[in-house]
Design an enzyme around this catalytic site. Structure first.
Site, PDB file in Angstrom:
ATOM      1  N   CYS A   1      22.930  51.390  55.677  1.00  0.00           N
ATOM      2  CA  CYS A   1      23.398  51.930  56.949  1.00  0.00           C
ATOM      3  C   CYS A   1      22.433  53.057  57.335  1.00  0.00           C
ATOM      4  O   CYS A   1      21.350  53.146  56.762  1.00  0.00           O
ATOM      5  CB  CYS A   1      24.839  52.428  56.837  1.00  0.00           C
ATOM      6  SG  CYS A   1      25.059  53.778  55.667  1.00  0.00           S
ATOM      7  N   LYS A   2      22.813  53.896  58.242  1.00  0.00           N
ATOM      8  CA  LYS A   2      21.887  54.940  58.689  1.00  0.00           C
ATOM      9  C   LYS A   2      21.677  56.012  57.620  1.00  0.00           C
ATOM     10  O   LYS A   2      20.547  56.344  57.293  1.00  0.00           O
ATOM     11  CB  LYS A   2      22.402  55.579  59.982  1.00  0.00           C
ATOM     12  CG  LYS A   2      21.451  56.596  60.572  1.00  0.00           C
ATOM     13  CD  LYS A   2      21.928  57.093  61.913  1.00  0.00           C
ATOM     14  CE  LYS A   2      20.899  58.045  62.511  1.00  0.00           C
ATOM     15  NZ  LYS A   2      21.298  58.493  63.840  1.00  0.00           N
TER      16      LYS A   2
END
Length: 140
Positions: free
Chosen positions: A99-100
């Site tokens: 994810c980020k």
């Protein structure tokens, strides 16, 4: 200022005690979850190269196009339930969820594990750490 803090602590010991208990529980939870089931960028690279691991990028399409790990599959976390069937063919391979920042990947890891995927790991630090480590990204 410090005098006011000490006065507050003396006047509200139960409130301060409850705050400290909640703070301790939160820190313990974060420490446990940050180390559980996660792989570093270096470990992920080894898994991709040696074990043919599949990378699932759970960011939205715009972030994915701005830069992602080579051969990663973009399945946004908001659409995971409806697109999980796309991963059935690679169920026997290790899956690395990116994810980020590495914070929201745990939800995806839990969903995939519950669905019967045996080897699911989150990328510690997410794509921000991957890029900070100077590892390559592909831009579309």
């Amino acid at each position: 200022m410090i005098d006011q803090l000490f006065e507050f602590v003396q006047n509200h010991p139960l409130l301060v005690g409850a705050f400290l208990v909640v703070l301790t529980a939160w820190v313990a939870y974060e420490v446990r979850n940050s180390s559980a089931g996660g792989v570093t960028a270096a470990q992920a690279t080894r898994m991709i190269n040696r074990e043919d691991a599949v990378v699932v990028d759970t960011r939205e399409a715009g972030d994915f196009k701005a830069g992602h790990i080579a051969s990663a599959r973009n399945i946004p976390q908001s659409r995971l339930d409806e697109r999980m069937s796309e991963l059935e063919k690679v169920k026997d391979k290790p899956i690395i969820v990116a994810c980020k920042t590495g914070q929201s990947a745990g939800v995806t890891v839990a969903k995939l594990s519950k669905a019967g995927f045996a080897h699911v790991y989150k990328l510690k630090g997410g794509m921000m750490q991957w890029q900070a480590d100077g590892l390559p990204v592909v831009k579309k």
